[in-house]
Scaffold this active site. Sequence first.
Site, mmCIF file in Angstrom:
data_model
loop_
_atom_site.group_PDB
_atom_site.id
_atom_site.type_symbol
_atom_site.label_atom_id
_atom_site.label_comp_id
_atom_site.label_asym_id
_atom_site.label_seq_id
_atom_site.Cartn_x
_atom_site.Cartn_y
_atom_site.Cartn_z
ATOM 1 N N SER A 1 -5.327 -35.040 53.696
ATOM 2 C CA SER A 1 -6.540 -35.039 52.858
ATOM 3 C C SER A 1 -6.461 -35.939 51.634
ATOM 4 O O SER A 1 -7.493 -36.196 51.011
ATOM 5 C CB SER A 1 -6.843 -33.628 52.378
ATOM 6 O OG SER A 1 -7.572 -32.958 53.345
ATOM 7 N N LYS B 150 -8.730 -38.770 51.560
ATOM 8 C CA LYS B 150 -10.155 -38.580 51.246
ATOM 9 C C LYS B 150 -10.538 -39.253 49.924
ATOM 10 O O LYS B 150 -11.693 -39.619 49.721
ATOM 11 C CB LYS B 150 -10.481 -37.073 51.198
ATOM 12 C CG LYS B 150 -10.342 -36.377 52.549
ATOM 13 C CD LYS B 150 -10.476 -34.863 52.417
ATOM 14 C CE LYS B 150 -10.289 -34.151 53.762
ATOM 15 N NZ LYS B 150 -10.279 -32.683 53.621
ATOM 16 N N TYR C 84 -12.158 -40.081 61.180
ATOM 17 C CA TYR C 84 -11.636 -39.143 60.168
ATOM 18 C C TYR C 84 -10.196 -38.719 60.497
ATOM 19 O O TYR C 84 -9.309 -38.771 59.645
ATOM 20 C CB TYR C 84 -12.583 -37.931 60.104
ATOM 21 C CG TYR C 84 -12.056 -36.760 59.333
ATOM 22 C CD1 TYR C 84 -12.087 -36.743 57.932
ATOM 23 C CD2 TYR C 84 -11.516 -35.648 59.990
ATOM 24 C CE1 TYR C 84 -11.592 -35.657 57.229
ATOM 25 C CE2 TYR C 84 -11.035 -34.563 59.288
ATOM 26 C CZ TYR C 84 -11.071 -34.574 57.909
ATOM 27 O OH TYR C 84 -10.571 -33.506 57.216
ATOM 28 N N TYR D 197 -9.106 -27.532 46.850
ATOM 29 C CA TYR D 197 -9.890 -26.523 47.574
ATOM 30 C C TYR D 197 -10.106 -25.285 46.699
ATOM 31 O O TYR D 197 -10.375 -25.421 45.518
ATOM 32 C CB TYR D 197 -9.213 -26.152 48.905
ATOM 33 C CG TYR D 197 -8.840 -27.368 49.701
ATOM 34 C CD1 TYR D 197 -9.812 -28.287 50.070
ATOM 35 C CD2 TYR D 197 -7.522 -27.630 50.071
ATOM 36 C CE1 TYR D 197 -9.494 -29.422 50.800
ATOM 37 C CE2 TYR D 197 -7.196 -28.764 50.800
ATOM 38 C CZ TYR D 197 -8.179 -29.649 51.154
ATOM 39 O OH TYR D 197 -7.867 -30.765 51.860
ATOM 40 N N VAL E 228 -2.642 -31.225 53.616
ATOM 41 C CA VAL E 228 -1.877 -30.196 54.347
ATOM 42 C C VAL E 228 -0.525 -30.697 54.858
ATOM 43 O O VAL E 228 0.271 -29.904 55.327
ATOM 44 C CB VAL E 228 -2.644 -29.562 55.523
ATOM 45 C CG1 VAL E 228 -3.747 -28.650 55.074
ATOM 46 C CG2 VAL E 228 -3.135 -30.590 56.502
HETATM 47 N N1 GLU Z 1 -6.954 -33.638 58.666
HETATM 48 C C1 GLU Z 1 -6.902 -32.348 58.013
HETATM 49 C C2 GLU Z 1 -8.022 -31.500 58.555
HETATM 50 O O1 GLU Z 1 -9.079 -31.979 58.747
HETATM 51 C C3 GLU Z 1 -7.002 -32.524 56.542
HETATM 52 C C4 GLU Z 1 -6.901 -31.243 55.789
HETATM 53 C C5 GLU Z 1 -6.039 -31.312 54.557
HETATM 54 O O2 GLU Z 1 -5.159 -32.152 54.431
HETATM 55 O O3 GLU Z 1 -6.226 -30.467 53.678
HETATM 56 O O4 GLU Z 1 -7.888 -30.326 58.777
#
Ligand code: GLU
Length: 303
Positions: A64, A67, A191, A239, A257
């Site tokens: 993430s 992002k 993505y 989050y 994650v």
């Molecule tokens: N590719 C992961 C997902 O979509 C990213 C989530 C993350 O790193 O928090 O679940």
Amino acid sequence: MPPLPEILAQLNADMRATDDWGDVAAYIPQLASVDPAQFGIAITTADGEVFTAGDADTPFSVQSITKVFTLAIALGRSGDQLWKRVGREPSGRAFNSIVQLEAEQGRPRNPFINAGAIVTTDEVLTGREPRETLAEILQFVRAAASDDDIHINETVAASETAHGHRNFALAHFLASCGNLNNPPEKTLGTYFHHCAIDMSARQLAMAGRFLIETDKLPRMILPPRIRRLNALMLTCGHYDGSGDFAYRVGLPAKSGVGGGILAIVPGRASIAVWSPGLNRYGNSKKGTQAMARLAREMGWSIF
Ligand code: GLU
């Protein structure tokens, strides 16, 4: 105050002194096989110095954290139009929550929860092919890090594609609300691939320099946009653990994650920490502890 290399060496030793590493993400099988007992940290300063400790050169899945880069590109492409499709509020929900998306008619709360990042990816993808879009994202990350040895891990991307049922649910729901320009599979393929970029803590800290906001470094995006990205990282980057991270660390930051965290000390430094075991919010357990201690010892909290 001891010099930064000494602080990092001590931090690395102390993080390894206890066994409470947390749990690796299990929902992406390729990440579930990573040894949680690893820790690395890297800091790049506005003056161009780099300090590291521990497993700072081990590549890991940044997930993430990408992002942030995709959002920077989406804002560069679409400007404030993007905010018609995605909000700027903390979600108070898990990164992959479905319930809020339905309650809010398919406009994700922010660009860092999965639904929001699927929308920003879709925005960057619109009018292009996934290959070009991924090349653009990789080029941005490599330029930010001044390092061409940064790649997409195809095995991780395939692993997430095969098990990404929740993300497929989110993408199809977005499509049903008219908030996806491309077919869900196409947007998600892009993505999953940008989430699967591998970087070491050293490379990630280097890549974060464009968010420091200083005249000493080459500029990749305009200062008002740097400030806004930092604001979103502070309020939404962890989050439903974003408030707790702001309280304990006091720095804009984005987690993934894979166990990485990128934090920015405005005007001063970019910090990347990696430890794959996660806490209950899905953020690196030792990484969060290390960031809290470093910010305290260096007096780096923005508050
Ligand atoms: N590719 C992961 C997902 O979509 C990213 C989530 C993350 O790193 O928090 O679940």
